[in-house]
Scaffold this motif. Sequence first.
Motif, mmCIF file in Angstrom:
data_model
loop_
_atom_site.group_PDB
_atom_site.id
_atom_site.type_symbol
_atom_site.label_atom_id
_atom_site.label_comp_id
_atom_site.label_asym_id
_atom_site.label_seq_id
_atom_site.Cartn_x
_atom_site.Cartn_y
_atom_site.Cartn_z
ATOM 1 N N MET A 288 -75.571 42.398 -60.840
ATOM 2 C CA MET A 288 -74.226 43.271 -61.632
ATOM 3 C C MET A 288 -74.218 44.421 -60.720
ATOM 4 N N ALA A 289 -75.289 45.223 -60.498
ATOM 5 C CA ALA A 289 -75.260 46.594 -59.870
ATOM 6 C C ALA A 289 -74.556 46.577 -58.354
ATOM 7 N N ALA A 290 -75.020 45.275 -57.858
ATOM 8 C CA ALA A 290 -74.600 45.169 -56.444
ATOM 9 C C ALA A 290 -72.946 45.027 -56.398
ATOM 10 N N LEU B 297 -71.479 48.413 -57.124
ATOM 11 C CA LEU B 297 -71.674 49.295 -56.052
ATOM 12 C C LEU B 297 -70.393 48.854 -54.864
ATOM 13 N N HIS B 298 -70.327 47.488 -54.867
ATOM 14 C CA HIS B 298 -69.511 47.017 -53.935
ATOM 15 C C HIS B 298 -67.857 47.390 -54.278
ATOM 16 N N ALA B 299 -67.610 47.317 -55.445
ATOM 17 C CA ALA B 299 -66.299 47.575 -56.090
ATOM 18 C C ALA B 299 -66.134 49.207 -55.870
ATOM 19 N N SER B 300 -66.982 49.952 -56.026
ATOM 20 C CA SER B 300 -67.026 51.452 -56.179
ATOM 21 C C SER B 300 -66.635 51.859 -54.741
ATOM 22 N N ALA C 137 -62.953 51.116 -53.899
ATOM 23 C CA ALA C 137 -62.100 51.940 -54.423
ATOM 24 C C ALA C 137 -62.006 53.252 -54.017
ATOM 25 N N GLY C 138 -63.330 53.740 -53.491
ATOM 26 C CA GLY C 138 -63.399 55.338 -52.976
ATOM 27 C C GLY C 138 -62.694 55.345 -51.533
ATOM 28 N N SER C 139 -62.471 54.191 -50.870
ATOM 29 C CA SER C 139 -61.965 54.206 -49.230
ATOM 30 C C SER C 139 -60.549 54.246 -49.382
ATOM 31 N N ARG C 140 -60.019 55.097 -48.553
ATOM 32 C CA ARG C 140 -58.716 55.328 -48.537
ATOM 33 C C ARG C 140 -57.955 54.408 -47.458
ATOM 34 N N PRO C 141 -56.920 53.998 -47.795
ATOM 35 C CA PRO C 141 -56.133 53.060 -46.583
ATOM 36 C C PRO C 141 -55.799 54.016 -45.393
ATOM 37 N N ARG C 142 -56.090 53.423 -44.155
ATOM 38 C CA ARG C 142 -55.889 54.158 -42.974
ATOM 39 C C ARG C 142 -54.372 53.906 -42.544
ATOM 40 N N GLY C 143 -53.772 52.892 -43.080
ATOM 41 C CA GLY C 143 -52.272 52.681 -42.338
ATOM 42 C C GLY C 143 -51.465 51.646 -43.188
ATOM 43 N N ILE C 144 -50.520 51.553 -42.922
ATOM 44 C CA ILE C 144 -49.631 50.484 -44.249
ATOM 45 C C ILE C 144 -49.445 49.237 -43.068
ATOM 46 N N GLY C 145 -50.031 48.234 -43.841
ATOM 47 C CA GLY C 145 -49.983 46.964 -43.065
ATOM 48 C C GLY C 145 -50.665 46.174 -43.894
ATOM 49 N N PRO C 146 -51.093 44.772 -43.163
ATOM 50 C CA PRO C 146 -51.628 43.752 -43.596
ATOM 51 C C PRO C 146 -53.062 43.917 -44.003
ATOM 52 N N CYS C 147 -53.728 45.013 -43.236
ATOM 53 C CA CYS C 147 -55.247 45.344 -43.756
ATOM 54 C C CYS C 147 -55.386 45.928 -44.948
ATOM 55 N N VAL C 148 -54.120 46.671 -45.431
ATOM 56 C CA VAL C 148 -54.065 47.310 -46.664
ATOM 57 C C VAL C 148 -54.184 46.282 -47.834
ATOM 58 N N GLY C 149 -53.192 45.247 -47.524
ATOM 59 C CA GLY C 149 -52.844 44.147 -48.343
ATOM 60 C C GLY C 149 -54.198 43.546 -48.751
ATOM 61 N N TYR C 150 -54.992 43.304 -47.728
ATOM 62 C CA TYR C 150 -56.246 42.501 -47.722
ATOM 63 C C TYR C 150 -57.551 43.469 -48.512
ATOM 64 N N ALA C 151 -57.443 44.637 -48.000
ATOM 65 C CA ALA C 151 -58.317 45.505 -48.665
ATOM 66 C C ALA C 151 -58.167 45.728 -50.081
ATOM 67 N N VAL C 152 -56.861 45.734 -50.641
ATOM 68 C CA VAL C 152 -56.555 46.133 -51.805
ATOM 69 C C VAL C 152 -56.816 44.508 -52.608
ATOM 70 N N THR C 153 -56.614 43.518 -52.197
ATOM 71 C CA THR C 153 -56.980 42.343 -52.634
ATOM 72 C C THR C 153 -58.412 42.144 -52.801
ATOM 73 N N GLU C 154 -59.242 42.462 -51.887
ATOM 74 C CA GLU C 154 -60.688 42.517 -51.851
ATOM 75 C C GLU C 154 -61.126 43.374 -52.968
ATOM 76 N N ARG D 194 -60.285 41.813 -56.525
ATOM 77 C CA ARG D 194 -61.304 40.846 -56.781
ATOM 78 C C ARG D 194 -62.730 41.321 -56.806
ATOM 79 N N GLY D 195 -63.257 42.449 -56.290
ATOM 80 C CA GLY D 195 -64.436 42.831 -56.339
ATOM 81 C C GLY D 195 -64.335 43.461 -57.960
ATOM 82 N N ALA D 196 -63.322 44.135 -58.258
ATOM 83 C CA ALA D 196 -63.376 44.686 -59.629
ATOM 84 C C ALA D 196 -63.276 43.790 -60.711
ATOM 85 N N GLN D 197 -62.584 42.406 -60.399
ATOM 86 C CA GLN D 197 -62.533 41.495 -61.713
ATOM 87 C C GLN D 197 -63.740 40.807 -61.779
#
Length: 188
Positions: free
Chosen positions: A1-3, A6-9, A12-29, A32-35
């Motif tokens: 649970m702690a892992a 830690l993964h989800a936090s 959440a702390g990371s900021r998107p570097r650019g707008i594009g498909p990577c942002v969508g993937y990072a947000v989805t991940e 998913r981690g938060a869920q």
Amino acid sequence: MAALYLHASTLAGSRPRGIGPCVGYAVTEAVRGAQEAAGAANLDADRAQRSIGRVEVLSKSLPDLSTKAEDAEKRAEAGLKEAEAAQKQAEDLLKTVEETSYAAASKSARKELKRLETDAENHYKSYLSDMKLSRVPPVDHAAQVEELKKAEKPYVDAEQKVEATVESYNSLAISLANEGLVGAAGKV
């Protein structure tokens, strides 16, 4: 649970570097981690709740084990509080991830909308210029006919005069020929 937490936090702390498909993937991940963290927290809360129920049943039925049961109950309550805290943090993380993903998607959508509007405007301008180039002015045949009539009028008039002159000479020749025949016949 702690892992999972830690993964989800970290996501959440990371900021998107650019707008594009990577942002969508990072947000989805991140979502998913938060869920997953919220699900794990719910499972821990359920287990703790069952443990508390078992401890209470055991403490009532077995007076000898009451001290052990109390310790187990305290551990179960502590686990329940920890699970509830983890669930609260997972919900907060999910809310933050949703807000971040909305902001990133909104910014990306605005850029795409602006690009599409510019493309549409340029296409429309190009279409209008193509339409102007493809227009062929209609030919005014009436004006050309009038010009031809004006140009041929002197020739038509001259032709009519020549025909009248030829007709006049022809009738004169015929009358002279008739007079010559009549005069010659009278002599004969």
